[in-house]
Design a protein around this motif. Structure first.
Motif, short mmCIF file in Angstrom:
data_model
loop_
_atom_site.label_atom_id
_atom_site.label_comp_id
_atom_site.label_asym_id
_atom_site.label_seq_id
_atom_site.Cartn_x
_atom_site.Cartn_y
_atom_site.Cartn_z
N GLU A 499 -10.53 22.40 12.65
CA GLU A 499 -11.72 22.09 11.88
C GLU A 499 -11.63 20.71 11.22
N HIS A 500 -10.41 20.24 10.99
CA HIS A 500 -10.23 18.97 10.31
C HIS A 500 -10.05 17.81 11.28
N ALA A 501 -9.90 18.08 12.56
CA ALA A 501 -9.69 17.01 13.55
C ALA A 501 -11.03 16.39 13.95
N PRO A 502 -11.08 15.09 14.12
CA PRO A 502 -12.34 14.45 14.55
C PRO A 502 -12.70 14.86 15.97
N ARG A 580 -10.80 12.42 7.07
CA ARG A 580 -11.61 12.81 5.92
C ARG A 580 -10.88 12.60 4.59
N GLU A 581 -9.56 12.65 4.60
CA GLU A 581 -8.82 12.56 3.35
C GLU A 581 -7.97 11.30 3.26
N ARG A 582 -7.57 10.74 4.39
CA ARG A 582 -6.70 9.56 4.38
C ARG A 582 -7.23 8.57 5.41
N ARG A 583 -8.06 7.64 4.93
CA ARG A 583 -8.68 6.68 5.84
C ARG A 583 -7.83 5.42 6.01
#
Length: 837
Positions: A499-502, A580-583
């Motif tokens: 769910e968190h993977a692009p 989403r959290e570490r750009r």
């Protein structure tokens, strides 16, 4: 219980006295000296001095050893542990042996240095044997004091005192080894790297040992680490020295044969007692730092929490970054064994894998201050930037098992580190020395390292990274008692992370924006000369990707490949990124991928530099968000800019102005007084690079010869003749006194130097073509010279394209030993179909 403790201590003291006294008796001692493993039990003052004083020293040694080992054991937090008892006994034996031998030498008025090398080994071996015998007889372990916490906190001075005492004795009193000789400043890189890597391994094994030993308190853990490092480092160091010191051939010829094992044990024993300061100080200093750090940092009680299945924690990143630093140090150690790298004497015939390690090869001091400073600065810049960039890259990844995209990101981080190393390191080194190294090109070393060594470097880091992932997964799914559900829980864990993977669309958009930003930069850079601004030729925008109809096709192809590779690598590399959290890690990864794409598009320093310079613009294309209308208007403007070379017709190519230039410089053992032509005007950057290349190559060749022979001196002098200068070709012939000359034929339309195979047709290199060439030359040759052996690709034959003719310069000794050089000018019509141009 007190009686048992007293009994054990008395028994241990008796055994220590008995073993040391027995091994101090000459008949027994000389017998043990011939045994590789038992030699460490022999008292260093064997058969010397007065027996009464020796006996008194041995009694004092037994008492000091027993008391010291009991104090260490009592306050170390080991409890009733047999293995913990041996840990404390062995650690206390080293200093006790040193002080015993020191006292013996002072009382006998003998030099301590003669016996210092064996004191610690004798004390530790005697202490361990005495403790083992006492355990076997009493079958009891001294009881820890009741009613107080079993931790190292109440007596934190024990380990620092031992460390300080050991270090002072071995480094101040003997005066033979510097305290920090194990650092990379030592000449024995390969030998000393074993100590450092052994302490790193000890740190990773500390948790395993602590689970087997009842050690409480964080300083107690540092105590375990101290002993493990102090015992493991000398063994690894001795193994490396024994094998590297002459055992390799025998090992390869007869692996593990009795002869090899015997010789190896002898070499191992010799290495253990040869340099005690080298093998003891580093791990103990590391243990001291760990103990002090755990003492200063406040202890925080925190309830154990399950690891986050999405975010990569700081410890994971630090492990991989530490592995990058250790691999850098290993490369320095390994390459220090190859004089071809330390003196930079390699040439084109040296295997490319060996030459690729030159970026992390320690320089030989004979190279001079400039090269030494440059080499060490570049290597240090790479180590620092690699550790930081790898740490940031790992922090920006999602928790996965063996993700292939993580390997690509590690490659990108290391490629960016290599590009930053020779750029930032070169700037720092130039600011320190004020000059550039002759014959050493950090840019080319970085390019070869990136192409051939870096993939292996990244693969090793990927293994460490994946092992950390396996450990994390094991903690997340809690395997104990549920092995049958492993596959099911693994699939559930993957779904949670997914769910968190692009997604593909998001990654495709990122890749398109990155490629679009690179395309905008390339079109603008290519159109700038169309407005009459020659920033590229003047070096104001070096190595920028450029697309233009007015540029040579190879340059346009290189830029197009860079943009394509960048888009593909961005799509693959951000597959498991935590966007989403570490750009910031994603931006740095994209910058590193830009460097990799540049290296793939154009092998060599130019490609890496192109990716490095274009990287911030590519990242800006992701950070800056524009509206759709702005993008449409921008695309229209970009099309107009791209059409500038067509609308603004480039002026006809004219003859460039060539002026004489000189390179005069005096270095250690090398004098340079070279003349060369320099073009002035528009579009001359490539021309000047081609005209200066022969002089640069001659200086590099002489520099390699000087590095191979430190006692020699040399000079480089040159003169030149401009054979042709028009809108089509610039041809120059160089002569170097005492060396072979060079010929440069620059094609202005293609923007590149022509080789003899591009000047002559393939038929000219066949037997029939050689006969035709000899026939064309024969009427024009000096009397007595027969051109039947002439070949156009001979290294001693210089070929220059003149106006309506081709000039052949035959170097000295071409036809005979005493033949002077001469030049023959042959009209083009005489050569006929042998010429391509």
């Amino acid at each position: 219980m007190a009686k048992t403790t007293r009994t054990f201590l008395l028994t241990a003291a008796v055994f220590a006295l008995a073993v040391s006294g027995l091994c101090a008796v000459p008949p027994v001692g000389y017998f043990l000296l011939s045994r590789a493993l038992a030699v460490v039990l022999v008292f260093p003052g064997l058969g010397q001095g007065r027996p009464a004083i020796t006996a008194a020293i041995l009694v004092a040694f037994a008492v000091a050893l027993t008391a010291g080992a009991h104090v260490v054991f009592r306050w170390s937090g080991f409890g009733e542990s047999r293995l913990g008892l041996l840990v404390c006994w062995g650690l206390a034996g080293g200093p006790a042996g040193v002080f015993a031998v020191l006292a013996w030498a002072r009382l006998h008025d003998r030099p301590f240095q003669e016996h210092a090398a064996y004191a610690a080994s004798w004390g530790m071996a005697t202490a361990l044997l005495a403790a083992l015998l006492a355990l076997a007889v009493t079958r009891r372990v001294p009881a820890a004091p009741r009613g107080r916490e079993r931790s190292f906190h109440p007596r934190t001075w024990v380990l620092p005192a031992l460390v300080a005492g050991w270090a002072v004795v071995w480094n101040v009193l003997p005066g033979e080894q510097p305290l920090l000789a194990w650092l990379p400043l030592s000449e024995k890189y390969f030998d000393q790297v074993a100590v450092v890597l052994a302490t790193v391994a000890a740190g990773s094994l500390e948790g395993v040992l602590r689970r087997r030993l009842p050690v409480e308190g964080r300083p107690g853990r540092a105590f375990v680490l101290a002993w493990l490092a102090a015992c493991a480092a000398p063994l690894v160091y001795a193994a490396v020295v024994a094998i590297d010191g002459g055992m390799r051939e025998l090992l390869l010829a007869e692996p593990l044969s009795p002869v090899w094992v015997t010789d190896y044990l002898q070499d191992l024993g010799s290495a253990l007692v040869a340099e005690p300061a080298q093998v003891a100080v580093p791990p103990l200093l590391i243990a001291l730092v760990a103990t002090v750090w755990q003492r200063i940092v406040p202890r925080r009680e925190r309830a154990p929490a399950a690891p986050d299945p999405v975010r990569t924690d700081r410890r994971w990143s630090l492990v991989v970054a530490g592995a990058a630093l250790a691999l850098t140090y290993s490369c320095l150690a390994v390459t220090s064994r190859y004089p071809a790298l330390t003196r930079r004497t390699f040439d084109e015939e040296t295997p490319v894998m060996l030459r690729a390690l030159a970026l992390l090869a320690p320089p030989d001091p004979v190279l001079g201050t400039t090269v030494v400073v440059w080499s060490w600065t570049v290597a240090a810049a790479f180590g620092a930037s690699a550790a930081v960039l790898v740490y940031v890259a790992v922090r920006g990844r999602l928790v996965r098992l063996f993700p292939a995209s993580d390997y690509l990101v590690l490659v990108a981080a290391l490629a960016l580190a290599a590009a930053l190393a020779w750029n930032a390191g070169g700037v720092i080194a130039y600011a320190v020395t004020g000059e550039r190294p002759l014959g050493v090109s950090p840019a080319e070393e970085a390019a070869a390292f990136t192409a051939f060594v870096l993939p292996v470097f990244a693969a090793l880091l990927f293994i460490v990274h994946s092992q950390a992932a396996v450990t994390r997964f094991a903690r997340i799914v809690d395997l104990e008692g549920e092995r049958a559900k492993l596959g099911e829980r693994y699939r559930a864990w993957k779904e949670q992370v997914r769910e968190h993977a692009p997604g593909r669309r998001e990654r495709g958009l990122i890749a398109a924006r990155a490629a679009g930003a690179a395309l905008v930069l390339a079109v603008v850079a290519g159109a700038v000369p169309g407005f009459g601004i020659e920033v590229l030729d003047n070096g104001l925008l070096p190595a920028v990707p450029a697309l233009s109809l007015a540029m040579p096709p190879p340059d346009n192809l290189m830029t197009a490949l860079y943009i394509v590779f960048l888009a593909g690598l961005a799509y693959l590399g951000l597959m498991k990124a935590n966007l989403r959290e570490r750009r910031v890690p994603a931006w740095l990864a994209l910058w590193g991928l830009s460097v990799v794409a540049g290296g793939l598009a154009a092998l060599g320093p130019a490609g890496l530099q192109m990716g490095l310079v274009a990287g911030p613009f590519v990242v800006a294309g992701l950070v800056v968000t524009l509206r759709r209308k702005v993008l449409m208007y921008g695309a229209a403007v970009l099309v107009l800019v791209a059409l500038v070379p067509l609308v603004r017709v480039a002026p006809a190519r004219e003859q460039v102005l060539i002026r004489p230039a000189t390179w005069q410089e005096t270095r250690a053992r090398l004098t340079i007084d070279a003349s060369y032509p320099r073009a002035e005007g528009a579009d001359v950057a490539r021309v000047n690079a081609a005209l200066f290349a022969p002089v640069q190559e001659a200086v590099e060749e002489v520099s390699r010869d000087l590095r191979a022979n430190p006692a020699a001196t040399a000079e480089v002098r040159s003169t030149y003749v401009v054979v042709r200068n028009d809108a089509a070709v610039i041809s120059v012939r160089y002569t170097f006194p005492g060396r072979a000359g060079r010929a440069v034929n620059f094609d202005r339309a293609a923007g590149d130097t022509l080789t003899v195979h591009e000047i002559f047709a393939p038929a000219a290199f066949t037997p029939a073509g050689r006969r035709l060439l000899a026939g064309a030359l024969r009427p024009l040759m000096p009397r007595g010279q027969d051109p039947r052996t002439v070949t156009a690709d001979n290294e001693r034959l210089l070929v220059n394209l003149g106006t309506g003719a081709v000039e052949f310069m035959f170097g000295r000794d071409y036809f005979c030993t005493d033949c002077a050089p001469f030049t023959v000018r042959v009209p083009r019509e005489r050569l006929g179909d042998l010429l391509r141009r």
